[in-house]
Design a protein around this motif. Structure first.
Motif, mmCIF file in Angstrom:
data_model
loop_
_atom_site.group_PDB
_atom_site.id
_atom_site.type_symbol
_atom_site.label_atom_id
_atom_site.label_comp_id
_atom_site.label_asym_id
_atom_site.label_seq_id
_atom_site.Cartn_x
_atom_site.Cartn_y
_atom_site.Cartn_z
ATOM 1 N N LEU A 1 0.761 -1.356 0.092
ATOM 2 C CA LEU A 1 0.012 0.111 0.034
ATOM 3 C C LEU A 1 0.867 1.080 -0.018
ATOM 4 C CD1 LEU A 1 -2.589 -1.286 2.580
ATOM 5 C CD2 LEU A 1 -3.071 -0.889 0.048
ATOM 6 N N LEU A 2 1.849 1.337 0.735
ATOM 7 C CA LEU A 2 2.808 2.316 1.014
ATOM 8 C C LEU A 2 3.415 2.562 -0.410
ATOM 9 C CD1 LEU A 2 4.427 1.884 4.446
ATOM 10 C CD2 LEU A 2 2.921 3.820 3.701
ATOM 11 N N THR B 1 -4.819 4.247 -0.680
ATOM 12 C CA THR B 1 -5.283 4.161 1.017
ATOM 13 C C THR B 1 -6.333 3.076 1.003
ATOM 14 O OG1 THR B 1 -6.787 5.853 0.042
ATOM 15 C CG2 THR B 1 -4.977 6.548 1.153
ATOM 16 N N ILE B 2 -6.668 2.838 2.118
ATOM 17 C CA ILE B 2 -7.619 1.626 2.417
ATOM 18 C C ILE B 2 -8.704 1.864 3.662
ATOM 19 C CG2 ILE B 2 -6.032 0.420 3.854
ATOM 20 C CD1 ILE B 2 -7.049 -2.347 2.582
ATOM 21 N N ALA B 3 -9.952 1.324 3.400
ATOM 22 C CA ALA B 3 -10.820 1.583 4.624
ATOM 23 C C ALA B 3 -11.536 0.001 4.604
ATOM 24 C CB ALA B 3 -11.706 2.532 4.346
ATOM 25 N N PHE B 4 -12.037 -0.164 5.915
ATOM 26 C CA PHE B 4 -12.602 -1.464 6.060
ATOM 27 C C PHE B 4 -14.221 -1.174 6.748
ATOM 28 C CE2 PHE B 4 -8.188 -1.989 6.786
ATOM 29 C CZ PHE B 4 -7.839 -3.012 5.846
ATOM 30 N N ALA B 5 -14.918 -2.258 6.548
ATOM 31 C CA ALA B 5 -16.311 -2.273 6.802
ATOM 32 C C ALA B 5 -16.267 -3.602 7.449
ATOM 33 C CB ALA B 5 -17.359 -2.305 5.806
ATOM 34 N N GLU B 6 -16.536 -3.696 8.851
ATOM 35 C CA GLU B 6 -16.243 -5.051 9.629
ATOM 36 C C GLU B 6 -17.165 -5.509 10.329
ATOM 37 O OE1 GLU B 6 -12.308 -6.010 11.478
ATOM 38 O OE2 GLU B 6 -11.950 -3.584 11.172
ATOM 39 N N LYS C 1 -0.195 6.701 6.459
ATOM 40 C CA LYS C 1 -0.185 7.116 5.083
ATOM 41 C C LYS C 1 -0.981 6.140 4.429
ATOM 42 C CE LYS C 1 4.707 8.564 5.684
ATOM 43 N NZ LYS C 1 6.128 8.271 5.422
ATOM 44 N N PHE C 2 -1.641 5.179 4.723
ATOM 45 C CA PHE C 2 -2.356 4.549 3.937
ATOM 46 C C PHE C 2 -3.888 4.033 4.608
ATOM 47 C CE2 PHE C 2 0.580 1.233 5.866
ATOM 48 C CZ PHE C 2 -0.309 0.461 6.712
ATOM 49 N N LEU C 3 -3.941 4.022 5.999
ATOM 50 C CA LEU C 3 -5.297 3.516 6.592
ATOM 51 C C LEU C 3 -6.061 4.799 6.880
ATOM 52 C CD1 LEU C 3 -6.741 1.293 7.841
ATOM 53 C CD2 LEU C 3 -5.592 1.631 9.929
ATOM 54 N N LYS C 4 -7.176 4.737 6.096
ATOM 55 C CA LYS C 4 -8.067 5.978 6.310
ATOM 56 C C LYS C 4 -9.015 5.530 7.581
ATOM 57 C CE LYS C 4 -7.347 8.739 2.941
ATOM 58 N NZ LYS C 4 -7.352 9.965 3.207
ATOM 59 N N GLY C 5 -9.669 4.270 7.753
ATOM 60 C CA GLY C 5 -10.276 3.903 8.895
ATOM 61 C C GLY C 5 -11.024 2.785 8.760
ATOM 62 N N ALA D 1 -4.326 -8.702 -5.379
ATOM 63 C CA ALA D 1 -5.093 -7.979 -6.221
ATOM 64 C C ALA D 1 -4.051 -6.909 -6.765
ATOM 65 C CB ALA D 1 -6.204 -7.527 -5.845
ATOM 66 N N LEU D 2 -3.143 -6.466 -6.095
ATOM 67 C CA LEU D 2 -2.313 -5.518 -6.372
ATOM 68 C C LEU D 2 -1.113 -5.788 -7.281
ATOM 69 C CD1 LEU D 2 -2.597 -3.330 -3.180
ATOM 70 C CD2 LEU D 2 -3.770 -3.052 -5.281
#
Length: 164
Positions: A13-14, A19-24, A43-47, A157-158
């Protein structure tokens, strides 16, 4: 949690400035928390958003109640819906949703036993992976296996030779 895939995913990710976000749901925030512990997570985790109760899936993430009724809160269809519902709440390049059964008391059945987990990932609104896995062990062991496998799916996936 020390995990090869989790650490590698943070690095990927860096490197890509994504950036990444999760629905858990079933992981109850643990996925977001583990990503937050990685170096340079800011630097990559939005929330992340925890929607453990089905009512939150419906009221906050706009998952249609009929979808929950038809497929159960722990299903591929609902996992996709919570992921899509997260997009307007937390802007990010990658959105990942997780539902599943870490312990008895949900929608488990012979076809969907405890340990069944669903993960759905999108990059800029397009599906990059969708997976149903079955893990064994305690609720915590199932969650930890889900976190590791989710990180591996993001990496895969990346990869440059895979379509995004």
């Amino acid at each position: 949690m020390t995990d090869q895939y989790l650490n590698e995913c943070g690095n990927w990710l860096l490197q890509r400035k994504l950036t990444i976000a999760f629905a858990e749901s079933a992981t109850a925030g643990r996925l977001t928390a583990e990503f937050a512990l990685l170096p340079d997570a800011g630097k990559f985790l939005k929330g992340g958003f925890v929607c453990y109760d089905a009512s939150l899936k419906e009221t906050v993430l706009n998952v249609p109640g009929k979808l929950v009724e038809a497929y159960t809160p722990e299903s591929e269809a609902v996992t996709e819906a919570i992921t899509r519902g997260l997009v307007p709440l937390i802007p990010a390049d990658i959105h990942v949703g997780v539902t599943g059964l870490t312990a008895p008391g949900g929608s488990e059945s012979p076809e969907k036993p405890v340990g069944t987990m669903f993960v759905y990932g999108m990059k800029t609104g397009n599906r990059i992976f969708s997976e149903r896995m079955v893990f064994a062990g305690s609720p915590e062991a199932i969650i930890l296996q889900t976190i590791s496998y989710t990180a591996k799916m993001i990496i895969d996936a990346l990869l440059p030779d895979k379509p995004a």
